[in-house]
Design a protein around this motif. Structure first.
Motif, PDB file in Angstrom:
ATOM      1  N   VAL A 274       0.816  -1.208   0.000  1.00  0.00           N
ATOM      2  CA  VAL A 274       0.000   0.000   0.000  1.00  0.00           C
ATOM      3  C   VAL A 274       0.853   1.264   0.000  1.00  0.00           C
ATOM      4  CG1 VAL A 274      -0.270   0.129   2.519  1.00  0.00           C
ATOM      5  CG2 VAL A 274      -2.034   1.086   1.015  1.00  0.00           C
ATOM      6  N   GLU A 275       1.981   1.244   0.738  1.00  0.00           N
ATOM      7  CA  GLU A 275       2.818   2.447   0.806  1.00  0.00           C
ATOM      8  C   GLU A 275       3.403   2.805  -0.559  1.00  0.00           C
ATOM      9  OE1 GLU A 275       6.312   4.317   3.634  1.00  0.00           O
ATOM     10  OE2 GLU A 275       6.480   2.215   3.038  1.00  0.00           O
ATOM     11  N   PRO A 276       4.106   1.895  -1.262  1.00  0.00           N
ATOM     12  CA  PRO A 276       4.650   2.289  -2.576  1.00  0.00           C
ATOM     13  C   PRO A 276       3.575   2.603  -3.606  1.00  0.00           C
ATOM     14  CG  PRO A 276       5.000  -0.057  -2.180  1.00  0.00           C
ATOM     15  CD  PRO A 276       4.552   0.541  -0.890  1.00  0.00           C
ATOM     16  N   ILE A 277       2.456   1.878  -3.579  1.00  0.00           N
ATOM     17  CA  ILE A 277       1.409   2.136  -4.570  1.00  0.00           C
ATOM     18  C   ILE A 277       0.761   3.494  -4.318  1.00  0.00           C
ATOM     19  CG2 ILE A 277      -0.865   1.408  -5.387  1.00  0.00           C
ATOM     20  CD1 ILE A 277       0.061  -1.480  -5.099  1.00  0.00           C
ATOM     21  N   LEU A 278       0.442   3.790  -3.065  1.00  0.00           N
ATOM     22  CA  LEU A 278      -0.164   5.096  -2.768  1.00  0.00           C
ATOM     23  C   LEU A 278       0.821   6.231  -3.043  1.00  0.00           C
ATOM     24  CD1 LEU A 278      -2.282   4.606   0.492  1.00  0.00           C
ATOM     25  CD2 LEU A 278      -3.071   4.958  -1.858  1.00  0.00           C
ATOM     26  N   ALA A 279       2.094   6.013  -2.704  1.00  0.00           N
ATOM     27  CA  ALA A 279       3.099   7.048  -2.977  1.00  0.00           C
ATOM     28  C   ALA A 279       3.220   7.286  -4.471  1.00  0.00           C
ATOM     29  CB  ALA A 279       4.447   6.623  -2.393  1.00  0.00           C
ATOM     30  N   SER A 280       3.232   6.201  -5.234  1.00  0.00           N
ATOM     31  CA  SER A 280       3.326   6.319  -6.689  1.00  0.00           C
ATOM     32  C   SER A 280       2.096   7.022  -7.252  1.00  0.00           C
ATOM     33  CB  SER A 280       3.463   4.929  -7.317  1.00  0.00           C
ATOM     34  OG  SER A 280       3.272   4.983  -8.707  1.00  0.00           O
ATOM     35  N   ALA A 281       0.902   6.568  -6.859  1.00  0.00           N
ATOM     36  CA  ALA A 281      -0.329   7.144  -7.390  1.00  0.00           C
ATOM     37  C   ALA A 281      -0.452   8.620  -7.026  1.00  0.00           C
ATOM     38  CB  ALA A 281      -1.533   6.366  -6.860  1.00  0.00           C
ATOM     39  N   THR A 282      -0.104   8.959  -5.785  1.00  0.00           N
ATOM     40  CA  THR A 282      -0.190  10.360  -5.354  1.00  0.00           C
ATOM     41  C   THR A 282       0.755  11.237  -6.162  1.00  0.00           C
ATOM     42  OG1 THR A 282      -0.769   9.663  -3.108  1.00  0.00           O
ATOM     43  CG2 THR A 282       0.043  11.920  -3.385  1.00  0.00           C
ATOM     44  N   VAL A 286      -0.658  14.275  -8.551  1.00  0.00           N
ATOM     45  CA  VAL A 286      -0.261  15.672  -8.356  1.00  0.00           C
ATOM     46  C   VAL A 286       0.505  16.178  -9.577  1.00  0.00           C
ATOM     47  CG1 VAL A 286       1.052  17.263  -6.906  1.00  0.00           C
ATOM     48  CG2 VAL A 286      -0.231  15.398  -5.859  1.00  0.00           C
ATOM     49  N   GLY A 287       1.345  15.313 -10.156  1.00  0.00           N
ATOM     50  CA  GLY A 287       2.049  15.700 -11.373  1.00  0.00           C
ATOM     51  C   GLY A 287       1.091  16.020 -12.506  1.00  0.00           C
ATOM     52  N   LEU A 288       0.068  15.193 -12.666  1.00  0.00           N
ATOM     53  CA  LEU A 288      -0.921  15.432 -13.715  1.00  0.00           C
ATOM     54  C   LEU A 288      -1.691  16.728 -13.488  1.00  0.00           C
ATOM     55  CD1 LEU A 288      -2.243  11.780 -14.057  1.00  0.00           C
ATOM     56  CD2 LEU A 288      -1.205  13.097 -15.907  1.00  0.00           C
ATOM     57  N   ILE A 512       6.831  19.863 -11.950  1.00  0.00           N
ATOM     58  CA  ILE A 512       6.714  18.407 -11.886  1.00  0.00           C
ATOM     59  C   ILE A 512       7.902  17.817 -11.127  1.00  0.00           C
ATOM     60  CG2 ILE A 512       6.715  16.276 -13.250  1.00  0.00           C
ATOM     61  CD1 ILE A 512       5.226  17.825 -15.432  1.00  0.00           C
ATOM     62  N   LEU A 513       9.102  18.298 -11.426  1.00  0.00           N
ATOM     63  CA  LEU A 513      10.286  17.812 -10.713  1.00  0.00           C
ATOM     64  C   LEU A 513      10.177  18.098  -9.216  1.00  0.00           C
ATOM     65  CD1 LEU A 513      13.272  18.754 -13.058  1.00  0.00           C
ATOM     66  CD2 LEU A 513      12.353  16.478 -12.577  1.00  0.00           C
ATOM     67  N   LEU A 514       9.689  19.279  -8.872  1.00  0.00           N
ATOM     68  CA  LEU A 514       9.543  19.635  -7.461  1.00  0.00           C
ATOM     69  C   LEU A 514       8.520  18.727  -6.782  1.00  0.00           C
ATOM     70  CD1 LEU A 514      10.215  21.526  -5.121  1.00  0.00           C
ATOM     71  CD2 LEU A 514       8.407  23.060  -5.932  1.00  0.00           C
ATOM     72  N   VAL A 515       7.408  18.445  -7.465  1.00  0.00           N
ATOM     73  CA  VAL A 515       6.380  17.562  -6.906  1.00  0.00           C
ATOM     74  C   VAL A 515       6.959  16.177  -6.643  1.00  0.00           C
ATOM     75  CG1 VAL A 515       4.280  16.281  -7.517  1.00  0.00           C
ATOM     76  CG2 VAL A 515       4.381  18.756  -7.855  1.00  0.00           C
ATOM     77  N   LEU A 571       6.094  14.555 -18.416  1.00  0.00           N
ATOM     78  CA  LEU A 571       5.161  14.241 -17.332  1.00  0.00           C
ATOM     79  C   LEU A 571       5.047  12.737 -17.123  1.00  0.00           C
ATOM     80  CD1 LEU A 571       2.949  14.898 -15.280  1.00  0.00           C
ATOM     81  CD2 LEU A 571       1.334  15.019 -17.183  1.00  0.00           C
ATOM     82  N   PHE A 572       4.787  11.990 -18.208  1.00  0.00           N
ATOM     83  CA  PHE A 572       4.570  10.556 -18.057  1.00  0.00           C
ATOM     84  C   PHE A 572       5.848   9.825 -17.657  1.00  0.00           C
ATOM     85  CE2 PHE A 572       0.969  11.268 -21.218  1.00  0.00           C
ATOM     86  CZ  PHE A 572       0.023  11.328 -20.216  1.00  0.00           C
ATOM     87  N   LEU A 573       6.993  10.246 -18.204  1.00  0.00           N
ATOM     88  CA  LEU A 573       8.233   9.553 -17.875  1.00  0.00           C
ATOM     89  C   LEU A 573       8.696   9.851 -16.454  1.00  0.00           C
ATOM     90  CD1 LEU A 573      10.447   9.677 -21.085  1.00  0.00           C
ATOM     91  CD2 LEU A 573       9.511   7.677 -19.927  1.00  0.00           C
ATOM     92  N   VAL A 574       8.615  11.099 -16.043  1.00  0.00           N
ATOM     93  CA  VAL A 574       9.081  11.443 -14.705  1.00  0.00           C
ATOM     94  C   VAL A 574       8.115  10.921 -13.648  1.00  0.00           C
ATOM     95  CG1 VAL A 574       9.583  13.349 -13.124  1.00  0.00           C
ATOM     96  CG2 VAL A 574      10.399  13.429 -15.484  1.00  0.00           C
ATOM     97  N   ALA A 575       6.821  11.168 -13.855  1.00  0.00           N
ATOM     98  CA  ALA A 575       5.836  10.749 -12.851  1.00  0.00           C
ATOM     99  C   ALA A 575       5.698   9.232 -12.796  1.00  0.00           C
ATOM    100  CB  ALA A 575       4.489  11.394 -13.140  1.00  0.00           C
ATOM    101  N   LEU A 576       5.692   8.576 -13.971  1.00  0.00           N
ATOM    102  CA  LEU A 576       5.563   7.121 -13.980  1.00  0.00           C
ATOM    103  C   LEU A 576       6.907   6.441 -13.769  1.00  0.00           C
ATOM    104  CD1 LEU A 576       3.066   6.629 -16.955  1.00  0.00           C
ATOM    105  CD2 LEU A 576       2.595   6.335 -14.522  1.00  0.00           C
ATOM    106  N   GLY A 577       7.980   7.043 -14.319  1.00  0.00           N
ATOM    107  CA  GLY A 577       9.296   6.433 -14.172  1.00  0.00           C
ATOM    108  C   GLY A 577       9.741   6.352 -12.726  1.00  0.00           C
ATOM    109  N   VAL A 578       9.334   7.333 -11.934  1.00  0.00           N
ATOM    110  CA  VAL A 578       9.736   7.290 -10.530  1.00  0.00           C
ATOM    111  C   VAL A 578       9.039   6.153  -9.786  1.00  0.00           C
ATOM    112  CG1 VAL A 578       7.985   8.792  -9.468  1.00  0.00           C
ATOM    113  CG2 VAL A 578      10.349   8.881  -8.652  1.00  0.00           C
ATOM    114  N   ASP A 579       7.948   5.612 -10.374  1.00  0.00           N
ATOM    115  CA  ASP A 579       7.262   4.473  -9.758  1.00  0.00           C
ATOM    116  C   ASP A 579       8.225   3.340  -9.451  1.00  0.00           C
ATOM    117  OD1 ASP A 579       4.957   5.837 -10.045  1.00  0.00           O
ATOM    118  OD2 ASP A 579       3.984   4.429 -11.411  1.00  0.00           O
ATOM    119  N   TYR A 580       9.048   2.995 -10.438  1.00  0.00           N
ATOM    120  CA  TYR A 580       9.922   1.835 -10.274  1.00  0.00           C
ATOM    121  C   TYR A 580      10.980   2.089  -9.211  1.00  0.00           C
ATOM    122  CZ  TYR A 580       7.542   0.876 -14.601  1.00  0.00           C
ATOM    123  OH  TYR A 580       6.572   0.698 -15.551  1.00  0.00           O
TER     124      TYR A 580
END
Length: 675
Positions: A274-282, A286-288, A512-515, A571-580
């Motif tokens: 739950v922690e990594p998924i919620l952190a990723s989704a949040t 916010v980036g979007l 986006i980088l700051l977020v 947006l998609f690469l930074v926000a989604l790439g940080v997921d991994y």
């Protein structure tokens, strides 16, 4: 289980007595909502895709006040099948022009005698009605064009109709291909003929529900969207949703080797996920939402729609999916059902354990090598050009574009897409100013209502060329001192869209980088690790843009990127790439509390390597699916994100981040402690 665990949300979601309720109720509500509601609707406005406050937008707003909108004029081109248009065929063209509602004075015959065109007003109150009118016009021309001539429709209305044709049935086609790709990759990942159905079904329902909710919310708050919004939303929901599902199911399978009860195993897996998924989704949401700072209404709509999609996807994966999975026994993993006593991922001699051992032996060398490789791949970034003209927006050349090119062979090249000046000033001064601009073939007044005049300006240069852009800029300079006078039309709009895109990048990219940085600082309670992780995803973006540009300008033959692509790709690469990186470092931090930073990172790599690689390949493939639509902007966006995700998954997360953690040791988590 303890009293606390019995009272926890995870226990309610996965409990033997409650899981069926948690699974059934949201799914029933979702299916019921999809059955009763279609996607929301909102009347499209001519300024929806134009940047607020810029000259072409102000011109369009004035045009609305005199009862006419951009895109409501079609140009019908008649060409001789051979030789010249003789008097009989010219007479037939004149008769046909009157029957289709063209103004008699709009008939123009080329000096070479091979072509003629007329301007046909399209009396339509919406984009859909315009498309229908153009289709009917083309059917009429096909039946009634004089013998020996070929008729084709171009102009703003023709281009609008052809663009709409690209998206006819596109969302269904995109959804079908996306679902098929996800299904194939899930079968390969799980190596099970059964298991893949459950996450695909849950994420598929989430996707359809997200589309309905997003369009109704946007309609309620009057936020614009366009034909591509729901397509990109679906790709994002499927990509992010299946990524979250892969992480959850991987931990669930691992826990089934430790715990006899599948309900307890899922509870542990859910609490760990739950922690990594919620952190990723949040972070992604916010980036979007930073897209609300864009000047363009449809870009703001894309941000809102995709943010809603991510929230729906995260809810279904964290609530519905675990409840559905525990309703089935271990057999759902057949033929590789986990057994009690199976070794945990962190203990198995896997490929990712070997990769970790290799990184441990030479962390400095591998980190330096990865940085150099990313830097070399980024070289092409400095040569990127942005701004596609209308003719280059389509992968397959439609009728309107082909007719516009043929029109330019016999008439001034700007005839197919006239520039317009809307003014409240002395119209004679406006015409005189326009005619004095180099590169203007003609200028004439076409409308004058309630003190507002429209001056149609035909340029000598073809749309999308440097000469056409220069002519528009000089037109604006020539009329800038006249009160309430604005230059519009397709070429002027393209200039403004490019300027707005540059402004959006300047404002939104740093935000986006700051977020992302603040999200990582909050999650990891560290200063060093977040900065390094943000730097790695930024390097991934630069490398993917550089590689993609060489592909676009070389084998794929694109002269430029669409103006919006760099922002969306970032947006998609930074926000989604940080997921991994979130998936990896949150597990590394958990392991470091017991085993220390070095061993914790290696154990995390062994535990998450397979699932993150599968997730990255799946996300990259899903974005590549955007290429099934014959529109350049989506094909470019899909390829850049696909390359970036694969680089992030296979190089940055696998080699660079673990190497940096091993080099820095406990300093990687500074100032937080690992115990």
């Amino acid at each position: 289980m303890t009293d606390v665990s019995r009272r926890s949300p995870s226990s309610f979601i996965t409990g033997a007595r409650t899981a069926w309720l948690v699974a059934l109720v949201p799914l029933l509500f979702a299916v019921l909502g999809l059955g009763l509601l279609s996607e929301g609707d909102r009347a499209q406005q001519p300024t929806d895709s134009l940047p607020a406050g810029l000259d072409s937008t102000l011109a369009t707003e004035l045009a609305e006040q005199i009862g006419s909108e951009d895109g409501d004029v079609a140009i019908v081109l008649f060409t001789a099948d051979s030789g010249r248009l003789d008097e009989a065929r010219q007479a037939g063209i004149a008769d046909l022009a009157r029957s289709i509602g063209a103004a008699p004075e709009s008939l123009s015959v080329a000096e070479d005698g091979t072509a003629a065109f007329v301007v046909v007003p399209i009396d339509a109150g919406s984009a859909t009605a315009t498309i229908d009118e153009v289709k009917e016009l083309r059917d009429t021309l096909a039946d009634e064009a004089p013998d020996g001539t070929t008729a084709a429709v171009t102009g703003p209305a023709g281009i609008q109709a052809d663009l709409a044709e690209v998206f006819a049935g596109a969302n269904f086609r995109l959804l079908a291909v996306t679902a098929a790709v996800v299904a194939i990759l899930l079968i390969i990942t799980y190596r099970s003929p059964v298991l893949w159905v459950i996450p695909l079904l849950v994420v598929g329902i989430a996707d359809r529900l997200a589309g309905v909710l997003a369009t109704h919310v946007m309609a309620a708050v009057d936020v614009a969207w366009n034909e591509s919004t729901i397509g990109i939303l679906s790709v994002l929901v499927f990509g992010a949703g299946t990524n979250y599902a892969l992480l959850l199911i991987s931990r669930y399978r691992d826990e089934l080797g430790r715990t006899e009860s599948r309900h307890e195993a899922m509870g542990v897996a859910l609490r760990g996920s739950v922690e990594p998924i919620l952190a990723s989704a949040t972070t992604v949401v916010v980036g979007l939402l930073t897209l609300f700072l864009s000047l363009t209404p449809t870009t703001r709509g894309l941000g809102l729609a995709c943010a809603i999609g991510i929230l729906v996807a995260a809810f279904f994966v964290l609530v519905v999916l675990p409840a559905v999975l525990v309703l089935f026994g271990r057999w759902i993993f057949w033929p590789r059902a986990p057994k009690l006593g199976d070794a945990a991922l962190t203990e198995r001699p896997s490929l990712w354990r070997q990769v970790g051992n290799a990184v441990e032996r030479r962390p400095v060398t591998l980190a330096a090598g990865a940085v150099v490789a990313l830097a070399l791949l980024s070289v092409g970034l400095f040569r990127v050009d942005t701004g596609l003209d209308q003719a280059d927006q389509f992968l397959d050349k439609p009728e309107a574009i082909a007719a516009g090119e043929r029109l330019a062979e016999s008439f001034p090249a700007g005839s197919s897409s006239p520039t317009e000046i809307l003014t409240r000033a002395d119209v004679e001064r406006v015409v005189a100013a326009a005619e004095g601009v180099a590169g203007v073939a003609s200028a004439r007044v076409t409308d004058e209502v309630d003190g507002i005049a429209r001056v149609q300006v035909v340029l000598e240069s073809a749309p999308g060329t440097d000469a056409a852009r220069t002519a528009v800029e000089q037109l604006r300079d020539a009329v800038q001192d006249l009160p309430d006078t604005h230059v519009g039309g397709a070429e002027a709009a393209a200039l403004d869209e490019r300027a707005a895109a540059a402004r959006d990048r300047l404002v939104i990219l740093p935000l986006i980088l700051l977020v992302v940085l603040l999200a990582l600082v909050t999650l990891l309670r560290s200063a060093v690790a977040p900065v390094l992780l943000v730097a790695t995803v930024l390097a991934t973006y630069c490398a993917s843009m550089g590689v993609s540009w060489w592909l676009f300008s070389g084998p794929l033959g694109f002269e430029a990127l669409d103006a919006d692509v760099p922002l969306f790709a970032f947006l998609f690469l930074v926000a989604l790439g940080v997921d991994y990186n979130i998936f990896l470092v949150t597990r590394a931090r958990q392991e470091a509390r017991t085993h220390g930073t070095r061993a914790g990172m290696l154990r995390a790599l062994a535990a998450t390597g397979g699932v993150i690689t599968s997730a990255g390949i799946l996300l990259g493939a899903v974005f590549a699916v955007l290429g099934v639509l014959p529109l350049v902007v989506l094909a470019q966006l899909g390829l850049i994100v696909c390359i970036g995700v694969l680089l992030d998954t296979l190089v940055v997360r696998t080699v660079l981040v673990p190497a940096l953690a091993l080099v820095l040791g406990d300093r990687f988590w500074w100032p937080a402690a690992t115990d």
